[in-house]
Design a protein around this motif. Structure first.
Motif, mmCIF file in Angstrom:
data_model
loop_
_atom_site.group_PDB
_atom_site.id
_atom_site.type_symbol
_atom_site.label_atom_id
_atom_site.label_comp_id
_atom_site.label_asym_id
_atom_site.label_seq_id
_atom_site.Cartn_x
_atom_site.Cartn_y
_atom_site.Cartn_z
ATOM 1 N N ALA A 38 31.997 39.375 30.656
ATOM 2 C CA ALA A 38 33.193 39.122 29.862
ATOM 3 C C ALA A 38 34.066 38.114 30.594
ATOM 4 N N VAL A 39 34.776 37.314 29.818
ATOM 5 C CA VAL A 39 35.797 36.415 30.362
ATOM 6 C C VAL A 39 37.127 37.035 29.965
ATOM 7 N N ILE A 40 37.950 37.368 30.974
ATOM 8 C CA ILE A 40 39.223 38.032 30.699
ATOM 9 C C ILE A 40 40.367 37.287 31.373
ATOM 10 N N GLY A 41 41.550 37.422 30.818
ATOM 11 C CA GLY A 41 42.749 36.851 31.413
ATOM 12 C C GLY A 41 43.319 37.816 32.438
ATOM 13 N N LYS A 42 43.571 37.336 33.657
ATOM 14 C CA LYS A 42 44.144 38.200 34.697
ATOM 15 C C LYS A 42 45.531 38.700 34.312
ATOM 16 N N ASP A 43 46.258 37.896 33.552
ATOM 17 C CA ASP A 43 47.624 38.266 33.187
ATOM 18 C C ASP A 43 47.685 39.348 32.117
ATOM 19 N N THR A 44 46.706 39.380 31.231
ATOM 20 C CA THR A 44 46.747 40.331 30.114
ATOM 21 C C THR A 44 45.657 41.403 30.201
ATOM 22 N N GLY A 45 44.575 41.100 30.908
ATOM 23 C CA GLY A 45 43.434 42.018 30.932
ATOM 24 C C GLY A 45 42.639 41.995 29.641
ATOM 25 N N LYS A 46 42.978 41.071 28.751
ATOM 26 C CA LYS A 46 42.310 40.978 27.445
ATOM 27 C C LYS A 46 41.248 39.889 27.470
ATOM 28 N N PRO A 47 40.264 40.005 26.566
ATOM 29 C CA PRO A 47 39.213 38.985 26.496
ATOM 30 C C PRO A 47 39.765 37.607 26.165
ATOM 31 N N VAL A 48 39.166 36.604 26.774
ATOM 32 C CA VAL A 48 39.478 35.210 26.472
ATOM 33 C C VAL A 48 38.260 34.652 25.741
ATOM 34 N N GLY A 93 45.638 27.155 28.455
ATOM 35 C CA GLY A 93 46.474 28.231 28.950
ATOM 36 C C GLY A 93 45.987 28.864 30.240
ATOM 37 N N TYR A 94 44.749 28.538 30.665
ATOM 38 C CA TYR A 94 44.194 29.114 31.884
ATOM 39 C C TYR A 94 43.665 28.023 32.800
ATOM 40 N N LYS A 95 43.666 28.309 34.102
ATOM 41 C CA LYS A 95 43.089 27.384 35.077
ATOM 42 C C LYS A 95 41.572 27.437 34.988
ATOM 43 N N GLU A 96 40.931 26.297 35.302
ATOM 44 C CA GLU A 96 39.479 26.258 35.355
ATOM 45 C C GLU A 96 38.999 27.187 36.473
ATOM 46 N N LEU A 97 37.912 27.909 36.235
ATOM 47 C CA LEU A 97 37.359 28.837 37.217
ATOM 48 C C LEU A 97 36.019 28.319 37.719
ATOM 49 N N ARG A 98 35.818 28.372 39.020
ATOM 50 C CA ARG A 98 34.525 28.060 39.637
ATOM 51 C C ARG A 98 34.211 29.203 40.594
ATOM 52 N N GLN A 99 33.247 30.041 40.215
ATOM 53 C CA GLN A 99 32.923 31.221 41.005
ATOM 54 C C GLN A 99 31.488 31.121 41.520
ATOM 55 N N ALA A 113 28.313 39.692 35.387
ATOM 56 C CA ALA A 113 29.308 38.908 36.113
ATOM 57 C C ALA A 113 30.512 38.689 35.213
ATOM 58 N N ASP A 114 31.519 39.571 35.336
ATOM 59 C CA ASP A 114 32.760 39.378 34.601
ATOM 60 C C ASP A 114 33.588 38.309 35.305
ATOM 61 N N LEU A 115 34.245 37.489 34.534
ATOM 62 C CA LEU A 115 34.993 36.348 35.066
ATOM 63 C C LEU A 115 36.460 36.471 34.668
ATOM 64 N N SER A 116 37.364 36.424 35.642
ATOM 65 C CA SER A 116 38.807 36.567 35.401
ATOM 66 C C SER A 116 39.508 35.228 35.556
ATOM 67 N N LEU A 117 40.266 34.852 34.548
ATOM 68 C CA LEU A 117 40.960 33.567 34.550
ATOM 69 C C LEU A 117 42.438 33.765 34.868
ATOM 70 N N GLU A 118 42.967 32.855 35.679
ATOM 71 C CA GLU A 118 44.398 32.857 36.026
ATOM 72 C C GLU A 118 45.146 31.951 35.061
ATOM 73 N N PRO A 119 46.327 32.362 34.643
ATOM 74 C CA PRO A 119 47.116 31.499 33.763
ATOM 75 C C PRO A 119 47.548 30.225 34.501
ATOM 76 N N LYS A 120 47.766 29.169 33.726
ATOM 77 C CA LYS A 120 48.226 27.896 34.303
ATOM 78 C C LYS A 120 49.670 28.025 34.733
#
Length: 120
Positions: A38-48, A93-99, A113-120
């Motif tokens: 899942a891709v989720i927003g760190k700020d909301t915990g909701k799916p992106v 609305g989110y920063k690019e993620l490279r994990q 592999a769940d991926l958490s995105l940080e807001p911009k």
């Protein structure tokens, strides 16, 4: 008679060449694993959703990509036994993620592999 022998040898040559190409195909010989999550927003915990997950090698070369569905889920097949990176791109609305991930052992069927995105 000579023409018949020539055509027979030509058919045999083409068959051997075709079988050699099929056996040399990397996709046929490489063990693969389904990577999903899942891709989720760190700020909301909701799916992106409406973003792209890309599979890169450690040098940055992109090998494959998939779109995240409306539930924020993605899935793709990648080779086992090689370190890899997952990038999440094209999400407003989110920063690019490279994990980075260490190699997945051959014989592994799935890897979450769940991926958490940080807001911009």
């Amino acid at each position: 008679m000579i023409a018949h022998a020539y055509h027979g040898r030509m058919r045999l040559f083409l068959l051997v060449a075709f079988l050699g190409l099929v056996n040399a195909s990397p996709a046929q010989s490489a063990a693969r694993v389904q990577v999903f999550g899942a891709v989720i927003g760190k700020d909301t915990g909701k799916p992106v959703y409406d973003c792209t997950v890309e599979h890169h090698d450690p040098t940055g070369k992109r090998w494959s990509f998939t779109m995240v569905n409306s539930d924020g889920r993605y899935a793709m097949f990648i080779p086992t036994g090689e370190a890899f990176d997952l990038w999440v791109v094209r999400e407003n609305g989110y920063k690019e993620l490279r994990q980075h991930f260490e190699p997945i052992p051959p014989g592994t069927a799935t890897f979450e592999a769940d991926l958490s995105l940080e807001p911009k």
